[in-house]
Design an enzyme around this catalytic site. Structure first.
Site, PDB file in Angstrom:
ATOM      1  N   SER A  51     -56.573  30.681  78.512  1.00  0.00           N
ATOM      2  CA  SER A  51     -57.704  30.567  79.439  1.00  0.00           C
ATOM      3  C   SER A  51     -58.060  31.950  79.992  1.00  0.00           C
ATOM      4  CB  SER A  51     -57.371  29.607  80.588  1.00  0.00           C
ATOM      5  OG  SER A  51     -56.106  29.904  81.138  1.00  0.00           O
ATOM      6  N   ASP A  89     -49.270  31.675  75.630  1.00  0.00           N
ATOM      7  CA  ASP A  89     -50.058  30.948  74.627  1.00  0.00           C
ATOM      8  C   ASP A  89     -50.237  31.775  73.363  1.00  0.00           C
ATOM      9  OD1 ASP A  89     -50.811  28.370  75.377  1.00  0.00           O
ATOM     10  OD2 ASP A  89     -52.522  29.064  76.574  1.00  0.00           O
ATOM     11  N   LYS A 119     -46.439  28.851  73.649  1.00  0.00           N
ATOM     12  CA  LYS A 119     -47.071  27.522  73.629  1.00  0.00           C
ATOM     13  C   LYS A 119     -48.114  27.515  72.527  1.00  0.00           C
ATOM     14  CE  LYS A 119     -50.078  25.990  77.012  1.00  0.00           C
ATOM     15  NZ  LYS A 119     -51.339  25.771  76.262  1.00  0.00           N
ATOM     16  N   GLU A 121     -51.107  24.672  70.461  1.00  0.00           N
ATOM     17  CA  GLU A 121     -51.821  23.396  70.588  1.00  0.00           C
ATOM     18  C   GLU A 121     -51.736  22.582  69.298  1.00  0.00           C
ATOM     19  OE1 GLU A 121     -55.882  24.145  71.780  1.00  0.00           O
ATOM     20  OE2 GLU A 121     -55.268  25.228  73.599  1.00  0.00           O
ATOM     21  N   GLU A 188     -53.080  17.391  78.413  1.00  0.00           N
ATOM     22  CA  GLU A 188     -54.305  17.799  79.103  1.00  0.00           C
ATOM     23  C   GLU A 188     -55.370  16.715  79.031  1.00  0.00           C
ATOM     24  OE1 GLU A 188     -55.723  21.756  78.274  1.00  0.00           O
ATOM     25  OE2 GLU A 188     -57.568  21.451  79.418  1.00  0.00           O
TER      26      GLU A 188
HETATM   27  O1  KIV Z   1     -54.675  28.301  78.721  1.00  0.00           O
HETATM   28  C1  KIV Z   1     -54.436  27.535  79.670  1.00  0.00           C
HETATM   29  O2  KIV Z   1     -54.728  27.829  80.839  1.00  0.00           O
HETATM   30  C2  KIV Z   1     -53.804  26.254  79.379  1.00  0.00           C
HETATM   31  C3  KIV Z   1     -53.675  25.289  80.507  1.00  0.00           C
HETATM   32  C4  KIV Z   1     -54.977  24.623  80.743  1.00  0.00           C
HETATM   33  C5  KIV Z   1     -52.600  24.310  80.269  1.00  0.00           C
HETATM   34  O3  KIV Z   1     -53.437  26.009  78.280  1.00  0.00           O
END
Ligand code: KIV
Length: 270
Positions: A51, A89, A119, A121, A188
């Site tokens: 994000s 991420d 992390k 997806e 989410e």
């Molecule tokens: O990138 C992010 O902020 C996220 C959250 C919304 C869990 O993956």
């Protein structure tokens, strides 16, 4: 307490918290100063979320952010923490093609940032990559439900898995991610009843965002919960501050003070 005495949060801590029915708090962070504040305030997990593409870089989606940019943000966050678990991420395009590519991306994040885990997806489609990364000794957090990197497939940021077939796939995916070795899963924007069923079916913790109160923990984007964006007001969001108005007011006052020659005064100069 010195940094050496601080009890650090690990993936194992999260497992223990779930078993003890203790809720896990997670927030996004993208830089040193906020990471330091959040760590000191007692957050368990900091997510260097992709994000960053939206809130730091101003893109409309999370798709454009690069691995190099995520590594930069993660390095800044890691310098600010003593206690939190840091999750980074993997951005779009750095793990979807095959497990070798996914492992190479995860290794870069771990070696170059000092972060503690990654992390990514998706469900069944990314299970081979998760297995490969976990086998290399890198902890992986999964992410199901609304997966923003697939926005052009979904076409909307609306609630996911309201229909039975998608809910069933999500339940199966959650079990697959657990079997593949994920230490936790972000859920989410899915119905609370579904998140409850998934959370109860898993041994690993679920961390919800727009997924209701039965998840084992909660995550929010820092800019949203601190009220920095005042034009993002989804139902699931609770704003804990209104920094938009406070910062605007402070800057307006500064502009006035400079223009009127009130700042700096006699005490504020050498
Ligand atoms: O990138 C992010 O902020 C996220 C959250 C919304 C869990 O993956």
């Amino acid at each position: 307490m010195s940094a050496a005495e601080v009890k650090k949060v690990t993936t194992n801590t999260l497992q223990i918290m779930k078993a003890a029915g203790q809720k896990i708090s997670m927030l996004t962070a993208y830089d040193f100063s906020f990471a330091r504040l959040f760590d000191t305030a007692g957050i368990d997990v900091l997510l260097v979320g992709d994000s960053a593409s939206n809130v730091m870089a101003g893109h409309e989606t999370t798709v454009p952010i690069t691995l190099e940019q995520m590594i930069y943000h993660a390095q800044c966050v890691v310098r600010g923490i003593d206690r939190c678990l840091v999750v980074v991420d993997l951005p779009f395009g750095t793990y979807q093609s095959n497990p070798d590519v996914a492992l190479a991306s995860a290794i870069r994040v771990m070696k170059e940032t000092g972060g503690h885990s990654i992390k990514l997806e998706g469900g069944e489609e990314v299970v081979d990559s998760i297995r490969r990364i976990v086998k290399a000794g890198i902890p992986v957090m999964g992410h199901l439900g609304l997966t923003p990197q697939s926005i052009y497939k979904f076409g909307t940021y609306a609630v996911r898995a309201k229909e039975e077939d998608e809910a069933e796939k999500l339940k199966k995916d959650a079990l697959l991610l657990q079997q593949a070795g994920c230490f936790a899963i972000v859920l989410e924007k899915i119905p609370a009843a579904l998140a409850k069923a998934v959370s109860e079916s898993l041994e690993i913790p679920t961390i919800g965002i727009g997924a209701g109160k039965y998840c084992d923990g909660q995550v929010l984007v820092m800019h949203d919960m601190l009220g920095i964006n005042n034009d993002f007001n989804p139902r699931f969001l609770r704003k804990y501050a209104n920094l938009h108005d406070q910062i605007t007011g402070a800057v307006q006052q500064y502009v006035k003070d400079v223009q009127s020659n009130d700042f700096p005064n006699e005490q504020e100069q050498y």
